[in-house]
Scaffold this motif. Structure first.
Motif, PDB file in Angstrom:
ATOM      1  N   ALA A 347      22.547  41.920  33.595  1.00 38.56           N
ATOM      2  CA  ALA A 347      22.626  43.282  34.133  1.00 38.56           C
ATOM      3  C   ALA A 347      23.714  43.440  35.179  1.00 38.56           C
ATOM      4  O   ALA A 347      24.056  44.566  35.551  1.00 38.56           O
ATOM      5  CB  ALA A 347      21.268  43.678  34.733  1.00 38.56           C
ATOM      6  N   VAL A 348      24.262  42.320  35.668  1.00 39.07           N
ATOM      7  CA  VAL A 348      25.289  42.397  36.708  1.00 39.07           C
ATOM      8  C   VAL A 348      26.561  43.041  36.158  1.00 39.07           C
ATOM      9  O   VAL A 348      26.995  42.741  35.045  1.00 39.07           O
ATOM     10  CB  VAL A 348      25.591  40.988  37.264  1.00 39.07           C
ATOM     11  N   LYS A 349      27.142  43.920  36.929  1.00 39.88           N
ATOM     12  CA  LYS A 349      28.395  44.575  36.523  1.00 39.88           C
ATOM     13  C   LYS A 349      29.238  44.854  37.752  1.00 39.88           C
ATOM     14  O   LYS A 349      28.771  44.753  38.891  1.00 39.88           O
ATOM     15  CB  LYS A 349      28.102  45.872  35.768  1.00 39.88           C
ATOM     16  N   GLU A 350      30.485  45.205  37.524  1.00 40.80           N
ATOM     17  CA  GLU A 350      31.398  45.455  38.646  1.00 40.80           C
ATOM     18  C   GLU A 350      30.854  46.545  39.555  1.00 40.80           C
ATOM     19  O   GLU A 350      30.215  47.469  39.078  1.00 40.80           O
ATOM     20  CB  GLU A 350      32.775  45.864  38.104  1.00 40.80           C
ATOM     21  N   PRO A 351      31.143  46.427  40.848  1.00 39.98           N
ATOM     22  CA  PRO A 351      31.995  45.448  41.538  1.00 39.98           C
ATOM     23  C   PRO A 351      31.266  44.195  41.987  1.00 39.98           C
ATOM     24  O   PRO A 351      31.812  43.401  42.739  1.00 39.98           O
ATOM     25  CB  PRO A 351      32.491  46.246  42.743  1.00 39.98           C
ATOM     26  N   MET A 352      30.040  43.997  41.524  1.00 38.38           N
ATOM     27  CA  MET A 352      29.255  42.817  41.881  1.00 38.38           C
ATOM     28  C   MET A 352      29.700  41.638  41.034  1.00 38.38           C
ATOM     29  O   MET A 352      30.053  41.787  39.854  1.00 38.38           O
ATOM     30  CB  MET A 352      27.768  43.121  41.639  1.00 38.38           C
ATOM     31  N   THR A 353      29.743  40.445  41.614  1.00 34.11           N
ATOM     32  CA  THR A 353      30.041  39.234  40.860  1.00 34.11           C
ATOM     33  C   THR A 353      28.873  38.270  40.979  1.00 34.11           C
ATOM     34  O   THR A 353      28.153  38.264  41.984  1.00 34.11           O
ATOM     35  CB  THR A 353      31.324  38.549  41.356  1.00 34.11           C
ATOM     36  N   ALA A 354      28.675  37.446  39.948  1.00 32.35           N
ATOM     37  CA  ALA A 354      27.532  36.539  39.925  1.00 32.35           C
ATOM     38  C   ALA A 354      27.951  35.163  39.429  1.00 32.35           C
ATOM     39  O   ALA A 354      28.845  35.026  38.595  1.00 32.35           O
ATOM     40  CB  ALA A 354      26.423  37.092  39.033  1.00 32.35           C
ATOM     41  N   ALA A 355      27.292  34.146  39.952  1.00 38.20           N
ATOM     42  CA  ALA A 355      27.444  32.770  39.497  1.00 38.20           C
ATOM     43  C   ALA A 355      26.044  32.199  39.318  1.00 38.20           C
ATOM     44  O   ALA A 355      25.059  32.768  39.801  1.00 38.20           O
ATOM     45  CB  ALA A 355      28.242  31.941  40.504  1.00 38.20           C
ATOM     46  N   SER A 356      25.943  31.091  38.595  1.00 38.30           N
ATOM     47  CA  SER A 356      24.619  30.534  38.327  1.00 38.30           C
ATOM     48  C   SER A 356      24.653  29.020  38.262  1.00 38.30           C
ATOM     49  O   SER A 356      25.695  28.413  37.976  1.00 38.30           O
ATOM     50  CB  SER A 356      24.057  31.085  37.007  1.00 38.30           C
ATOM     51  N   ILE A 357      23.513  28.418  38.521  1.00 39.09           N
ATOM     52  CA  ILE A 357      23.248  27.008  38.245  1.00 39.09           C
ATOM     53  C   ILE A 357      22.017  26.987  37.350  1.00 39.09           C
ATOM     54  O   ILE A 357      20.927  27.364  37.781  1.00 39.09           O
ATOM     55  CB  ILE A 357      22.979  26.207  39.534  1.00 39.09           C
ATOM     56  N   ILE A 358      22.188  26.599  36.097  1.00 39.46           N
ATOM     57  CA  ILE A 358      21.075  26.521  35.146  1.00 39.46           C
ATOM     58  C   ILE A 358      20.898  25.071  34.734  1.00 39.46           C
ATOM     59  O   ILE A 358      21.763  24.505  34.052  1.00 39.46           O
ATOM     60  CB  ILE A 358      21.320  27.407  33.909  1.00 39.46           C
ATOM     61  N   LEU A 359      19.801  24.454  35.148  1.00 40.04           N
ATOM     62  CA  LEU A 359      19.519  23.077  34.783  1.00 40.04           C
ATOM     63  C   LEU A 359      18.806  23.018  33.435  1.00 40.04           C
ATOM     64  O   LEU A 359      18.070  23.939  33.083  1.00 40.04           O
ATOM     65  CB  LEU A 359      18.645  22.420  35.849  1.00 40.04           C
ATOM     66  N   PRO A 360      19.008  21.941  32.676  1.00 39.31           N
ATOM     67  CA  PRO A 360      18.268  21.810  31.405  1.00 39.31           C
ATOM     68  C   PRO A 360      16.760  21.811  31.623  1.00 39.31           C
ATOM     69  O   PRO A 360      16.012  22.410  30.860  1.00 39.31           O
ATOM     70  CB  PRO A 360      18.748  20.461  30.847  1.00 39.31           C
ATOM     71  N   GLU A 361      16.317  21.132  32.677  1.00 32.43           N
ATOM     72  CA  GLU A 361      14.906  21.175  33.045  1.00 32.43           C
ATOM     73  C   GLU A 361      14.771  20.965  34.535  1.00 32.43           C
ATOM     74  O   GLU A 361      15.612  20.341  35.177  1.00 32.43           O
ATOM     75  CB  GLU A 361      14.079  20.136  32.286  1.00 32.43           C
TER      76      GLU A 361
END
Length: 392
Positions: A347-361
Motif C-alpha cells: 500500500a506504500v506509495k509516493e512520497p513515502m518510501t519503505a524498506a523491509s527485513i523479511i526472514l525465512p523464519e
C-alpha cells in the motif's frame, strides 16, 4: 504443521479431549490390584496430563509467539546476517546535567547496573548511558528512560554540535531494561560506531505506556492518558532542552519492537513533522481495544473514526500519504503479522518510501529481534540528517 498454526493447536486439543474421554471409559476396567492395572492407570494419567499440558503450551505460544517455528523451539536459531530490502521510491547513572524541576531528571540505576556491555570507560572514548526520567509538561506523564550519548558527544571537536536522535520504544508490557539487556540497543550502537556503520547519535530508550499497567499504545485517549502528546511534544521538547540534539525533524527517528514498533509507525505516519523516519520490528499496523488497553477511542461515531485513523493501511488508502521513510520486519514463518506486513508494503506509495527485513523464519521474540536490530539501526542512521546547526 507449523508450531503456531491453528490446525496443530486444534488437533492437540482434540487429542487431549479424546484422552480425557478414554481415561473415564477405561478407569473402571483398570480397577484391579495387579501390576498391569496399576501401570494402566498410571499410563492413562500420564498421557492425559501430557496432552492437556501440550494443548495449554501451544495455546500460550500461539498467543504470545515465544517460539515461531519448530527449529526455534529446538534451539536451532539461524544467526546468519540479515539484509534490508529497499522498496521502490513509491513503494554514575544519574549524572545528567538537569536543573532541579527540569523535564529530564536524574534517576537511580533502574536496573542499568545489572546490564553487561554498557559503556563505562572514559566518556570521550566509550560514550555513556544515563538513567533518567522524563517529565511530560503537557501530558502530565512521567516516563523512565535510558539515554545513550556517543563518545563524540564528549569530544572537544563536537562540543558545539547537535546530534541526531533515535527514540527506541520497548514492547508492552516490557520496559526499558528489555531494550538494554535483551535487545542490546546501546551495545549495538557501540559496535556499529566502532565499525563506522552508524553516525554519532543520541539514543533514547523508553517504554510505550505512560500509565502502567494500562497499555496506552501511543494514543491520546479521550479523557485519559495522552500518550501521543507525550511522544510527539513532551519527549522532543524535554530532550532538546537538555541535550545537544537536532532541532529539525530530519534529525529524528522512532523505532521499536512489537507494540513499540507499532508505536513508531503510528507516530511517524500521524506526525511526520516530528518523526519522519520509523522502524518497526514485528510491529502491527493498527490499534484496537482489548483487555490491556481499555477504551482508547471514546464513544460514538467520533470513536469509530479515531480508530480507523489508527489503522495504518486504511490511512494509506484514504488519507494523504506522508513524506516519511519506514522500515518494517517480519518472518515468512513464525510471525502472525507477515500477511499484514506484505499488505502494508504493497500500500506504500509516493512520497513515502519503505524498506523491509523479511526472514525465512523467526518468532515474536528477542532471538529474532537481536538479528534485526543492528541492520535496523544502521538503516535508521542513514535516514537521519546530522544537524548542521550548532549550539551557541
Amino acid at each position: 504443521m507449523g508450531l503456531t498454526s491453528r490446525s496443530l493447536l486444534f488437533t492437540v486439543i482434540f487429542v487431549a479431549v479424546v484422552c480425557v474421554g478414554l481415561t473415564l471409559w477405561l478407569w473402571p476396567r483398570l480397577a484391579g490390584r495387579g501390576a498391569l492395572p496399576v501401570l494402566g492407570r498410571l499410563g492413562t494419567i500420564l498421557v492425559t496430563q501430557l496432552t492437556i499440558m501440550a494443548a495449554l503450551a501451544l495455546a500460550v505460544n500461539s498467543s504470545f509467539q515465544f517460539f515461531g517455528t519448530w527449529n526455534q523451539l529446538l534451539g536451532k536459531y539461524d544467526k546468519s546476517p540479515v539484509n534490508v530490502t529497499q522498496m521502490g521510491d513509491g513503494g554514575a547513572y544519574a549524572a545528567v546535567d538537569a536543573a532541579k524541576g527540569g523535564p529530564v531528571q536524574p534517576a537511580g540505576p533502574q536496573g542499568l547496573d545489572k546490564v553487561g556491555g554498557i559503556p563505562r570507560g572514559p566518556e570521550e572514548q566509550t560514550g555513556k548511558v544515563e538513567s533518567v526520567r522524563i517529565i511530560g509538561r503537557k501530558s502530565n506523564a512521567v516516563n523512565p528512560a535510558f539515554v545513550y550519548l556517543p563518545p563524540q558527544y564528549f569530544q572537544k571537536q563536537y562540543e558545539r554540535h547537535r546530534f541526531p536522535v533515535m527514540v527506541v520504544i520497548s514492547g508492552y508490557p516490557g520496559g526499558i531494561m528489555n531494550l538494554a539487556q535483551h535487545l542490546q540497543v546501546p551495545q549495538t550502537a557501540v559496535r556499529l560506531l566502532g565499525e563506522n556503520k552508524m553516525q554519532p547519535t543520541v539514543i533514547v530508550m523508553v517504554r510505550p505506556t505512560i500509565a502502567p499497567p494500562r497499555d496506552t499504545e501511543c494514543v491520546d485517549v479521550p479523557g485519559g492518558p495522552q500518550a501521543e502528546t507525550f511522544f510527539t511534544t513532551d519527549l522532543p521538547d524535554a530532550l532538546r532542552s537538555t541535550y545537544r540534539v537536532g532541532h529539525d525533524a530530519s534529525a529524528w527517528g522512532a523505532m521499536g519492537y512489537s507494540s513499540g514498533g507499532s508505536c513508531a509507525l503510528q507516530l511517524s505516519m500521524r506526525r511526520p513533522d516530528v518523526y519522519p523516519n520509523a522502524a518497526a520490528l514485528s510491529g502491527d499496523y493498527k490499534v484496537g481495544n482489548d483487555l490491556t488497553t481499555g477504551n482508547l477511542f471514546g464513544t460514538g461515531d467520533e470513536a469509530k473514526q479515531r480508530e480507523r485513523e489508527h489503522d495504518l493501511i486504511w490511512r494509506l488508502e484514504h488519507l494523504p500519504v506522508p513524506r516519511i521513510n519506514v522500515l518494517v520486519t517480519s518472518s515468512a514463518k513464525g510471525e502472525k503479522q507477515y500477511g499484514e506486513t506484505r499488505r502494508f508494503l504493497g500500500a506504500v506509495k509516493e512520497p513515502m518510501t519503505a524498506a523491509s527485513i523479511i526472514l525465512p523464519e523467526g518468532s515474536h521474540h528477542f532471538t529474532t529481534w537481536r538479528r534485526e536490530i543492528g541492520p535496523a539501526m544502521e538503516w535508521m542512521s542513514k535516514q537521519l540528517i546530522f544537524p548542521q546547526d550548532v549550539q551557541g
